[in-house]
Write a protein that holds these residues in place. Structure first.
Motif, mmCIF file in Angstrom:
data_model
loop_
_atom_site.group_PDB
_atom_site.id
_atom_site.type_symbol
_atom_site.label_atom_id
_atom_site.label_comp_id
_atom_site.label_asym_id
_atom_site.label_seq_id
_atom_site.Cartn_x
_atom_site.Cartn_y
_atom_site.Cartn_z
ATOM 1 N N HIS A 103 12.173 -27.647 27.203
ATOM 2 C CA HIS A 103 12.106 -26.456 26.667
ATOM 3 C C HIS A 103 10.809 -26.095 26.003
ATOM 4 O O HIS A 103 10.851 -25.512 24.952
ATOM 5 N N LEU A 104 9.729 -26.530 26.458
ATOM 6 C CA LEU A 104 8.225 -26.463 25.656
ATOM 7 C C LEU A 104 8.239 -25.095 25.515
ATOM 8 O O LEU A 104 7.598 -24.372 24.570
ATOM 9 N N GLU A 105 8.363 -23.899 26.526
ATOM 10 C CA GLU A 105 7.961 -22.581 26.447
ATOM 11 C C GLU A 105 8.666 -22.012 25.388
ATOM 12 O O GLU A 105 8.144 -21.167 24.642
ATOM 13 N N GLU A 106 10.185 -22.345 25.184
ATOM 14 C CA GLU A 106 10.938 -21.625 24.418
ATOM 15 C C GLU A 106 10.867 -22.058 23.036
ATOM 16 O O GLU A 106 10.732 -21.391 22.003
ATOM 17 N N ARG A 107 10.289 -23.461 22.795
ATOM 18 C CA ARG A 107 9.728 -23.859 21.321
ATOM 19 C C ARG A 107 8.567 -23.256 21.126
ATOM 20 O O ARG A 107 8.360 -22.728 19.809
ATOM 21 N N TYR A 108 7.723 -23.123 22.013
ATOM 22 C CA TYR A 108 6.176 -22.485 21.685
ATOM 23 C C TYR A 108 6.538 -21.017 21.241
ATOM 24 O O TYR A 108 5.744 -20.609 20.155
ATOM 25 N N ASN A 109 7.400 -20.238 22.129
ATOM 26 C CA ASN A 109 7.373 -18.917 21.647
ATOM 27 C C ASN A 109 8.142 -18.771 20.321
ATOM 28 O O ASN A 109 7.929 -17.823 19.485
ATOM 29 N N TYR A 110 9.192 -19.613 20.061
ATOM 30 C CA TYR A 110 9.905 -19.441 18.850
ATOM 31 C C TYR A 110 9.069 -19.858 17.511
ATOM 32 O O TYR A 110 8.770 -18.990 16.562
ATOM 33 N N LEU A 111 7.882 -20.927 17.805
ATOM 34 C CA LEU A 111 7.011 -21.148 16.591
ATOM 35 C C LEU A 111 5.883 -19.848 16.396
ATOM 36 O O LEU A 111 5.685 -19.664 15.249
ATOM 37 N N ILE A 112 5.515 -19.407 17.470
ATOM 38 C CA ILE A 112 4.610 -18.181 17.354
ATOM 39 C C ILE A 112 5.546 -17.115 16.792
ATOM 40 O O ILE A 112 4.736 -16.288 15.679
ATOM 41 N N LYS A 113 6.690 -16.785 17.014
ATOM 42 C CA LYS A 113 7.519 -15.975 16.342
ATOM 43 C C LYS A 113 7.814 -15.940 14.988
ATOM 44 O O LYS A 113 7.770 -15.143 14.132
ATOM 45 N N GLU A 114 8.377 -17.327 14.785
ATOM 46 C CA GLU A 114 9.194 -17.504 13.335
ATOM 47 C C GLU A 114 8.311 -18.275 12.747
ATOM 48 O O GLU A 114 8.496 -18.527 11.341
ATOM 49 N N GLY A 115 7.213 -19.025 12.922
ATOM 50 C CA GLY A 115 6.561 -19.952 12.199
ATOM 51 C C GLY A 115 7.151 -21.371 12.138
ATOM 52 O O GLY A 115 8.076 -21.492 12.628
ATOM 53 N N PHE A 116 6.415 -22.269 11.209
ATOM 54 C CA PHE A 116 6.930 -23.604 11.321
ATOM 55 C C PHE A 116 7.639 -24.032 10.070
ATOM 56 O O PHE A 116 7.508 -23.891 8.987
ATOM 57 N N GLN A 117 8.971 -24.389 10.223
ATOM 58 C CA GLN A 117 9.855 -24.646 9.425
ATOM 59 C C GLN A 117 10.457 -26.072 9.585
ATOM 60 O O GLN A 117 10.972 -26.585 10.531
ATOM 61 N N VAL A 118 10.288 -27.034 8.408
ATOM 62 C CA VAL A 118 10.628 -28.458 8.725
ATOM 63 C C VAL A 118 11.841 -28.564 7.789
ATOM 64 O O VAL A 118 12.178 -27.722 6.887
ATOM 65 N N TYR A 119 12.733 -29.582 8.096
ATOM 66 C CA TYR A 119 13.871 -29.915 7.216
ATOM 67 C C TYR A 119 14.067 -31.454 6.897
ATOM 68 O O TYR A 119 15.026 -31.876 7.121
ATOM 69 N N GLY A 120 12.868 -31.925 6.696
ATOM 70 C CA GLY A 120 12.904 -33.436 6.395
ATOM 71 C C GLY A 120 11.823 -33.948 6.507
ATOM 72 O O GLY A 120 10.794 -33.423 6.856
ATOM 73 N N ALA A 121 11.687 -35.587 6.455
ATOM 74 C CA ALA A 121 10.214 -36.207 6.561
ATOM 75 C C ALA A 121 10.695 -37.758 6.992
ATOM 76 O O ALA A 121 11.591 -38.208 6.761
ATOM 77 N N VAL A 122 9.526 -38.254 7.716
ATOM 78 C CA VAL A 122 9.495 -39.834 7.516
ATOM 79 C C VAL A 122 8.498 -40.006 6.599
ATOM 80 O O VAL A 122 7.364 -39.507 6.768
ATOM 81 N N VAL A 123 8.496 -41.114 5.686
ATOM 82 C CA VAL A 123 7.640 -41.379 4.853
ATOM 83 C C VAL A 123 7.657 -42.967 4.592
ATOM 84 O O VAL A 123 8.712 -43.659 5.084
ATOM 85 N N THR A 124 6.744 -43.313 3.933
ATOM 86 C CA THR A 124 6.442 -44.899 3.687
ATOM 87 C C THR A 124 5.709 -45.121 2.593
ATOM 88 O O THR A 124 5.079 -44.275 1.834
ATOM 89 N N GLY A 125 6.133 -46.225 1.885
ATOM 90 C CA GLY A 125 5.752 -46.730 0.544
ATOM 91 C C GLY A 125 6.305 -47.733 0.052
ATOM 92 O O GLY A 125 7.313 -48.156 0.512
ATOM 93 N N PRO A 126 5.999 -48.008 -1.277
ATOM 94 C CA PRO A 126 6.984 -49.305 -2.082
ATOM 95 C C PRO A 126 8.451 -48.691 -2.214
ATOM 96 O O PRO A 126 8.762 -47.452 -2.531
ATOM 97 N N VAL A 127 9.217 -49.802 -2.184
ATOM 98 C CA VAL A 127 10.868 -49.537 -2.156
ATOM 99 C C VAL A 127 11.030 -48.961 -3.612
ATOM 100 O O VAL A 127 11.979 -47.960 -3.577
ATOM 101 N N LYS A 128 10.335 -49.039 -4.705
ATOM 102 C CA LYS A 128 10.471 -48.557 -6.065
ATOM 103 C C LYS A 128 10.256 -46.933 -5.934
ATOM 104 O O LYS A 128 11.198 -46.413 -6.706
ATOM 105 N N GLU A 129 9.447 -46.584 -5.284
ATOM 106 C CA GLU A 129 9.055 -45.217 -4.994
ATOM 107 C C GLU A 129 10.067 -44.387 -4.169
ATOM 108 O O GLU A 129 10.482 -43.418 -4.235
#
Length: 330
Positions: free
Chosen positions: A278-304
């Motif tokens: 669905h690359l075409e649908e994804r591309y059109n959506y991003l062009i129309k609606e912009g970039f919206q994220v809902y999480g992340a992958v992070v790395t670092g010390p366990v205390k952080e």
């Protein structure tokens, strides 16, 4: 002239014809091998000159960036590439995860470009389940608020490991953010942000595989990370970090690579070889609606990482790989 036939003469004639036949067979085999060698020489030289493998390797890495959280190549690592007599292209390269400040070798990406395309990642350690599930903050069709399916034991495990450990952690958020807002959201923590799940219209603009329950919903990951660019022949390549100063450029490069694939490559290439649905649908959506994220992958010390537990916006944490301390003290 009268010639007397006997067994000795018969034997000599048979030996002569056998020798002649053998030499003919040898010459045919030698000629066949020579022409095969010549054919493969032309194929190999043409393959190297055209640099087709460079394009496939570049776009396989682009697809990996978008669909496989925190899976990446180490610049300077050696690519393997060959072409078979039947013009099937076989390529491979090592893949890594960033754990703390160091790259950890986790497997090999194997590609086959031919009648039966293949794009697989062979891991050194067997994987029985997905390490990173991300949950939508609201239902795309109804707008109803959703929760994450919490994986038990994530925070407890982090609490029990030695503080001289670094780890990889993923999480979802209770609302959508722009990539800039997500980086600002995580700025108080001494962590590196590696990847963000990006909403591209799943279940709203197109149907996509999903799972969850009445209160939670997860879709196949498609994400935002450092952007890539290459020259016209894909021989010179670069990748930018997922940092605030590069966010606008990373967004621009992602849209450019999506557009290039849509305009210059077939649907079969995108879906069957690269695994991008669905690359075409994804591309059109991003062009129309912009970039919206809902999480992340992070790395670092366990205390952080443990500090994220107290943030009310974070849900559905998953713990990935861990390693001995390799962080820089500030």
């Amino acid at each position: 002239m009268n010639m007397e036939w006997n067994k000795d003469k018969e034997k000599k004639i048979l030996l002569k014809y056998r020798f002649t036949l053998t030499m003919k067979i040898i010459r045919i085999i030698a000629a066949t091998l020579f022409f095969f060698w010549l054919y493969m020489l032309v194929v190999s030289i043409s393959y190297d000159a055209l640099g087709l493998d460079k394009k496939h390797l570049f776009y396989s890495r682009v697809a990996m960036d978008w669909t496989q959280p925190n899976l990446q190549e180490d610049f300077g690592s050696i690519d393997s590439s060959e072409i078979t007599p039947f013009l099937t292209q076989k390529m491979s390269y090592p893949v890594y995860k960033m754990i703390g400040k160091e790259m950890e070798l986790v497997g090999t990406k194997k590609l086959v470009k031919g009648i039966f395309p293949k794009n697989d990642t062979e891991y050194f350690k067997p994987k029985t389940e997905s390490e990173h599930d991300f949950y939508l903050p609201e239902h795309p069709k109804t707008g109803n608020k959703l929760e994450a399916n919490e994986r038990p034991g994530v925070w407890t495990k982090l609490e029990k490991v030695h503080e001289g450990t670094v780890a990889e952690l993923s999480f979802s958020t209770k609302k959508y953010m722009t990539p800039e807002e997500m980086l600002e959201f995580l700025k108080p923590y001494d962590l590196d942000v590696l990847w963000m799940p990006l909403y591209t219209g799943e279940l709203k603009e197109f149907e996509e595989s999903s799972w969850g329950s009445n209160d939670s919903l997860s879709v196949a990951p498609f994400g935002f990370t450092g952007g890539r660019e290459a020259d016209n022949r894909y021989r010179s390549q670069s990748k930018y970090g997922l940092e605030e100063k590069f966010t606008a450029l990373n967004r621009k490069l992602m849209l450019r690579q999506m557009k290039n694939l849509l305009e210059n490559e077939s649907t079969s290439y995108r879906e069957n070889f690269l695994g991008l649905s669905h690359l075409e649908e994804r591309y059109n959506y991003l062009i129309k609606e912009g970039f919206q994220v809902y999480g992340a992958v992070v790395t670092g010390p366990v205390k952080e990482l443990l500090k994220l537990k107290e943030n009310e916006q974070i849900q559905g944490a998953d713990l990935g790989e861990m390693a001995y301390w390799n962080w820089s003290e500030e």
